[in-house]
Structures are given as structure tokens and as C-alpha cells.
Design a protein around this motif. Structure first.
Motif, PDB file in Angstrom:
ATOM      1  N   LEU A  62       0.818  -1.206   0.000  1.00 27.80           N
ATOM      2  CA  LEU A  62       0.000   0.000   0.000  1.00 27.80           C
ATOM      3  C   LEU A  62       0.853   1.258   0.000  1.00 27.80           C
ATOM      4  O   LEU A  62       0.491   2.271  -0.612  1.00 27.80           O
ATOM      5  CB  LEU A  62      -0.926  -0.008   1.211  1.00 27.80           C
ATOM      6  CG  LEU A  62      -1.939   1.130   1.357  1.00 27.80           C
ATOM      7  CD1 LEU A  62      -2.814   1.218   0.109  1.00 27.80           C
ATOM      8  CD2 LEU A  62      -2.795   0.929   2.586  1.00 27.80           C
ATOM      9  N   ALA A  63       2.011   1.198   0.662  1.00 24.98           N
ATOM     10  CA  ALA A  63       2.886   2.374   0.742  1.00 24.98           C
ATOM     11  C   ALA A  63       3.295   2.875  -0.638  1.00 24.98           C
ATOM     12  O   ALA A  63       3.563   4.069  -0.825  1.00 24.98           O
ATOM     13  CB  ALA A  63       4.132   2.040   1.564  1.00 24.98           C
ATOM     14  N   GLY A  85       6.878  10.345   4.904  1.00 33.66           N
ATOM     15  CA  GLY A  85       6.519  10.288   6.306  1.00 33.66           C
ATOM     16  C   GLY A  85       5.812   8.993   6.641  1.00 33.66           C
ATOM     17  O   GLY A  85       5.633   8.121   5.782  1.00 33.66           O
ATOM     18  N   PRO A  86       5.381   8.828   7.891  1.00 30.29           N
ATOM     19  CA  PRO A  86       4.727   7.583   8.314  1.00 30.29           C
ATOM     20  C   PRO A  86       3.494   7.283   7.464  1.00 30.29           C
ATOM     21  O   PRO A  86       2.690   8.170   7.167  1.00 30.29           O
ATOM     22  CB  PRO A  86       4.343   7.873   9.772  1.00 30.29           C
ATOM     23  CG  PRO A  86       5.280   8.956  10.214  1.00 30.29           C
ATOM     24  CD  PRO A  86       5.528   9.791   9.005  1.00 30.29           C
ATOM     25  N   LEU A  87       3.343   6.013   7.093  1.00 34.25           N
ATOM     26  CA  LEU A  87       2.253   5.619   6.206  1.00 34.25           C
ATOM     27  C   LEU A  87       0.866   5.950   6.773  1.00 34.25           C
ATOM     28  O   LEU A  87       0.005   6.457   6.026  1.00 34.25           O
ATOM     29  CB  LEU A  87       2.362   4.131   5.873  1.00 34.25           C
ATOM     30  CG  LEU A  87       1.304   3.566   4.915  1.00 34.25           C
ATOM     31  CD1 LEU A  87       1.293   4.318   3.586  1.00 34.25           C
ATOM     32  CD2 LEU A  87       1.548   2.069   4.686  1.00 34.25           C
ATOM     33  N   ALA A 145      -4.144  11.694   5.386  1.00 35.52           N
ATOM     34  CA  ALA A 145      -4.213  12.905   4.560  1.00 35.52           C
ATOM     35  C   ALA A 145      -4.814  12.598   3.197  1.00 35.52           C
ATOM     36  O   ALA A 145      -5.622  13.375   2.671  1.00 35.52           O
ATOM     37  CB  ALA A 145      -2.810  13.495   4.406  1.00 35.52           C
ATOM     38  N   PHE A 146      -4.428  11.461   2.616  1.00 38.39           N
ATOM     39  CA  PHE A 146      -4.948  11.077   1.298  1.00 38.39           C
ATOM     40  C   PHE A 146      -6.449  10.803   1.374  1.00 38.39           C
ATOM     41  O   PHE A 146      -7.242  11.321   0.577  1.00 38.39           O
ATOM     42  CB  PHE A 146      -4.195   9.841   0.802  1.00 38.39           C
ATOM     43  CG  PHE A 146      -4.695   9.294  -0.505  1.00 38.39           C
ATOM     44  CD1 PHE A 146      -4.532  10.006  -1.681  1.00 38.39           C
ATOM     45  CD2 PHE A 146      -5.328   8.059  -0.552  1.00 38.39           C
ATOM     46  CE1 PHE A 146      -4.988   9.493  -2.893  1.00 38.39           C
ATOM     47  CE2 PHE A 146      -5.786   7.541  -1.752  1.00 38.39           C
ATOM     48  CZ  PHE A 146      -5.613   8.264  -2.926  1.00 38.39           C
ATOM     49  N   ARG A 147      -6.861   9.984   2.338  1.00 37.09           N
ATOM     50  CA  ARG A 147      -8.269   9.600   2.417  1.00 37.09           C
ATOM     51  C   ARG A 147      -9.159  10.793   2.729  1.00 37.09           C
ATOM     52  O   ARG A 147     -10.262  10.920   2.176  1.00 37.09           O
ATOM     53  CB  ARG A 147      -8.460   8.516   3.471  1.00 37.09           C
ATOM     54  CG  ARG A 147      -9.881   7.975   3.452  1.00 37.09           C
ATOM     55  CD  ARG A 147     -10.139   6.903   4.468  1.00 37.09           C
ATOM     56  NE  ARG A 147     -11.405   6.226   4.163  1.00 37.09           N
ATOM     57  CZ  ARG A 147     -12.024   5.405   4.967  1.00 37.09           C
ATOM     58  NH1 ARG A 147     -11.517   5.135   6.148  1.00 37.09           N
ATOM     59  NH2 ARG A 147     -13.169   4.844   4.612  1.00 37.09           N
ATOM     60  N   GLU A 178      -1.369   1.251  13.126  1.00 35.91           N
ATOM     61  CA  GLU A 178      -0.151   0.729  12.502  1.00 35.91           C
ATOM     62  C   GLU A 178      -0.418  -0.423  11.557  1.00 35.91           C
ATOM     63  O   GLU A 178       0.159  -0.501  10.465  1.00 35.91           O
ATOM     64  CB  GLU A 178       0.841   0.282  13.584  1.00 35.91           C
ATOM     65  CG  GLU A 178       2.165  -0.226  13.005  1.00 35.91           C
ATOM     66  CD  GLU A 178       3.185  -0.565  14.072  1.00 35.91           C
ATOM     67  OE1 GLU A 178       4.305  -0.999  13.700  1.00 35.91           O
ATOM     68  OE2 GLU A 178       2.877  -0.401  15.274  1.00 35.91           O
ATOM     69  N   PHE A 179      -1.303  -1.354  11.968  1.00 35.23           N
ATOM     70  CA  PHE A 179      -1.476  -2.571  11.178  1.00 35.23           C
ATOM     71  C   PHE A 179      -2.809  -2.618  10.416  1.00 35.23           C
ATOM     72  O   PHE A 179      -2.903  -3.320   9.409  1.00 35.23           O
ATOM     73  CB  PHE A 179      -1.337  -3.801  12.076  1.00 35.23           C
ATOM     74  CG  PHE A 179       0.043  -3.947  12.636  1.00 35.23           C
ATOM     75  CD1 PHE A 179       1.093  -4.341  11.820  1.00 35.23           C
ATOM     76  CD2 PHE A 179       0.302  -3.665  13.966  1.00 35.23           C
ATOM     77  CE1 PHE A 179       2.380  -4.464  12.330  1.00 35.23           C
ATOM     78  CE2 PHE A 179       1.583  -3.794  14.482  1.00 35.23           C
ATOM     79  CZ  PHE A 179       2.626  -4.191  13.661  1.00 35.23           C
ATOM     80  N   GLY A 180      -3.797  -1.870  10.892  1.00 31.36           N
ATOM     81  CA  GLY A 180      -5.030  -1.742  10.119  1.00 31.36           C
ATOM     82  C   GLY A 180      -4.997  -0.520   9.229  1.00 31.36           C
ATOM     83  O   GLY A 180      -5.866  -0.323   8.390  1.00 31.36           O
TER      84      GLY A 180
END
Length: 420
Positions: free
Chosen positions: A131-132, A139-141, A147-149, A346-348
Motif C-alpha cells: 500500500l505504501a 513520512g509515516p504511512l 491525509a490522502f483519504r 499501525e497494522f489496520g
């Protein structure tokens, strides 16, 4: 003096409904009831202690095991489903008193009769790595994703119009593939209903109040997701067809009562999620969001990015098993609220606000979260198996799943015949 054991299947079904209503005097979670409203009102004023209800559910379970059925597969399967429901609400009564099963897996088995996979951090890290590559920025994913969503956030003043239009479109698509009662219909209510972003409150006779939250964030992709899940061909159509088959045709009165707990919810939530992709192919969903949702939401400037946005949506759907793991750790492994929220971020790859909302739902409905993701896998297996059925056959099988009592039943219940 001991009470004689009831063994008549019809009377046991009535006992189940009564006990389930009594249990909900203690349980704040919503439920669907389309039976006798006078009975419901009387029971609301008769708050029997939970320990007494546990004993009654246990006696119901014993009565079902001793019941003499007609010998037909339908009656035998009905008994098995009722036993499964009695066990689920017996477990729920214990949970409401603070007595938990030994493990998360044991709770899921007791409430829903399934065993979802346990997925570790490596599984989610691998998906996050993929996804990254499609989320812009540095910066952190999780922060980049947020910000994208949030650029695709529907302004609150446009949400109701977007939802109403999408419900109409979902209804047209469902009616083109299923024969439905002419008088079925929904009422859209923009309000808040428990911990849910949306909730289908079936009223009986083909009518449903579909509640949409006015406080939760509403992104572009949620229009199709929630309209199909809650209404067409989701919960509203499920309940309409279920009532016609189970109550009107078969006279199985236990289906007047639909609590959140029991194997039937695996089918309910899994089928509602299955209907999303059945109603709108991925290409059709992208086109609809670009051509209908974005203009109505005042977001047409984002049209060139809608395909990238849906690549993100695809990954988030694959990541939603992280909610199961957050529930496992928070409910059974001693994790703090902050730790569980951090896991979901972090994971979801949820935003912090969405992760907080997810954990609120986990606190309210506990392991129910598995019914959405594992439920979808279970329903997909029932409809597709190892085949690649065409669209018409998938619609046909989805309807059949609504109209027949096919659902997971515990392996240890030893009177489960072939499915009717």
C-alpha cells in the motif's frame, strides 16, 4: 418440585423468543424483533435476573436435545439452529455478568460457531508495504493515508443527498436481479443508532428504517458500501425474504427475534458485504463514485484520482482482519485502549479517529467484529465454492442463502442433518 422438561419444538421456539427478549433487558446492544409488541412491552417491565435467565437457557437447551422431531430434515435442522442460538445467548448472559470464555477463539466459537484465522503482524506488514507504494507523500504511512483519504471526505451537508441517491441506485440494481415484493421499501433516517455508522432496523412486512450516523466521518467509498450493505441487497432485503420464508411460509417463530449474537449473524453480515461487490463491480463502483458521488459531494476536482483512491480502498478491505486481532488483544491479552488503537493505526492503517471509533464498537459488541470479514469469506465459499459462477447464478444463490436456514452450526452439536 422439578419443572417438566418442554420437548415440543414449537413451544421451545416460543421460549427462545421470550428468553431472548428478557436477556435484552440487560444487553444495551440493538436487536430486531418483529413479533408481538405487547409481549415485548410486558417483558420490558419484567427484569428477570441474569442468573435466572442462564438457568432458563440451559433448560431450553436440554429440551431441544430431548425434543422429538417429525423426522424431516427441516425439523431436525431447525432444532440444531435453535440449540446453537440457545448456546450463543447462554454465553452472552455469562459475558454480561463479567464471565468470559478462556480465550478469544472460545468466545467466537461459542457465539458464532466459527473459527476465523489468527493473522500475525507479518501479514499486515506485507500488505502495508504494498500500500505504501500507491499512497503519495513521505513520512509515516498512517499519516499519509489519513491525509490522502480525508481529501475524499464528503462534506456533512451533502451526505444525506449522496446516501439517498445511492440507495435508489442500489435498489434499481437489486430489483433488476431479484423479484421482490412490490410494497417493500425503506425510510432513510439521518441520526445516530448505537455504536454503528449505519444500522438497518427491520420493522416487518418489507419495511426498514435505515439509520445513518450524523457524527461519523463519511468518505466517498462509504456511499456504495453502506447503501448495499444496509439495504439493497443487504440487511433490508435479507430480512424481507427471511420473514416471508421462515415466518409466513414455515411458521418458525424463532425468526421473529434476531439478536446480534448467534451463527445467523455470520450469514447476515457476510451476505451484506458480499452484496456490495455483487451489485457494483469494481469498475462500476469507480464509475459511480466518479460520475455521481463526487459531483454531488462537490469534489469533482478529485475525479482524476478516483482510481488511485479505489486501489487504497481495496487494500483497506484486505486489512480489516486487523480489527479481529485488535479485539483479541484488547479483550483477552490485557492490552490497553491506547495499545489497541495504536495497533489499528499501525497494522489496520486506520486514521486515529477511525481507530478510536473501531475500538468503541469492539467495546460494545466484542468479537462480533469477525462477522464482517470472516463472514464475507464464509458466504463467498457458500456461493462460489471452487467454481466461477456467472453473475446471474451468484444472485440466485445469494437469494437462496437468505431464504434457507444455511449457516455455520457447531461441530459438537451432534444432531445436525444435511442442510435443507
Amino acid at each position: 418440585m422439578s419443572v417438566p422438561l418442554e420437548t415440543d419444538l414449537g413451544k421451545l421456539a416460543e421460549d427462545y423468543v421470550s428468553l431472548a427478549l428478557h436477556l435484552h433487558n440487560h444487553d444495551p446492544n440493538p436487536y430486531i424483533f418483529i413479533g408481538d409488541k405487547a409481549q415485548q412491552a410486558v417483558i420490558k417491565d419484567d427484569k428477570r435476573p441474569l442468573v435466572e435467565l442462564e438457568g432458563a437457557f440451559g433448560q431450553l437447551r436440554e429440551g431441544l436435545e430431548a425434543a422429538v422431531v417429525s423426522g424431516s430434515e427441516g425439523d431436525a435442522y431447525r432444532r440444531a439452529l435453535l440449540a446453537d442460538r440457545a448456546d450463543a445467548l447462554l454465553t452472552r448472559a455469562a459475558l454480561l455478568q463479567g464471565r468470559m470464555p478462556r480465550t478469544f477463539e472460545a468466545e467466537v466459537e461459542a457465539l458464532y460457531s466459527v473459527s476465523p484465522p489468527e493473522l500475525g503482524e507479518d501479514h499486515f506488514r506485507a500488505l502495508a508495504g504494498e500500500l505504501a507504494e500507491i499512497i503519495p507523500g513521505s513520512g509515516p504511512l498512517p499519516e499519509r493515508m489519513s491525509a490522502f483519504r480525508d481529501r475524499f471526505l464528503v462534506p456533512p451537508e451533502h451526505v444525506e443527498r449522496v446516501v439517498a441517491a445511492t440507495l435508489d441506485e442500489a435498489r434499481k440494481r437489486t430489483r433488476a436481479n431479484m423479484d421482490l415484493p412490490e410494497d417493500e421499501g425503506i425510510t432513510l433516517l439521518m441520526n445516530n443508532f448505537g455504536a454503528f455508522g449505519a444500522f438497518a432496523e427491520y420493522l416487518g412486512k418489507g419495511r426498514t428504517n435505515v439509520h445513518f450516523s450524523t457524527t461519523m466521518l463519511f468518505h466517498v467509498d462509504r456511499a456504495v458500501e453502506l447503501a448495499t450493505h444496509e439495504a439493497y441487497p443487504g440487511h433490508h432485503i435479507q430480512a424481507t425474504l427471511l420473514e416471508a420464508e421462515m415466518l409466513d411460509k414455515r411458521g418458525w417463530h424463532e425468526w421473529e427475534m434476531l439478536p446480534l449474537f448467534g451463527a445467523h449473524t455470520i450469514v447476515a453480515e457476510g451476505a451484506a458485504n458480499y452484496g456490495v461487490g455483487l451489485s457494483f463491480t469494481r469498475t462500476e463502483r469507480i464509475d459511480y463514485d466518479r460520475d455521481v458521488v463526487l459531483p454531488m459531494a462537490g469534489l469533482m476536482h478529485l475525479a482524476p484520482e478516483i482510481e488511485s483512491y479505489h486501489r487504497y480502498v481495496d487494500y483497506v478491505e484486505r486489512l480489516n482482519f486487523a480489527r479481529n486481532e485488535a479485539a483479541r488483544r484488547f479483550l483477552y491479552l490485557g492490552w490497553s485502549r491506547e495499545g489497541a488503537v495504536n495497533w489499528l493505526v499501525e497494522f489496520g492503517l486506520e486514521t486515529r479517529a477511525i481507530a478510536e471509533m473501531r475500538l468503541n464498537i469492539i467495546e460494545a459488541i466484542r468479537s462480533y467484529v469477525i462477522t464482517y470479514n470472516y463472514g464475507l469469506d464464509w458466504v463467498t465459499e457458500q456461493i462460489e465454492g471452487d467454481e466461477t459462477p456467472d453473475t446471474a447464478l451468484r444472485w440466485q444463490r445469494l437469494r437462496a442463502l437468505f431464504e434457507t436456514p444455511v449457516m455455520p452450526v457447531r461441530a459438537h452439536w451432534n444432531m445436525v442433518p444435511r442442510r435443507p
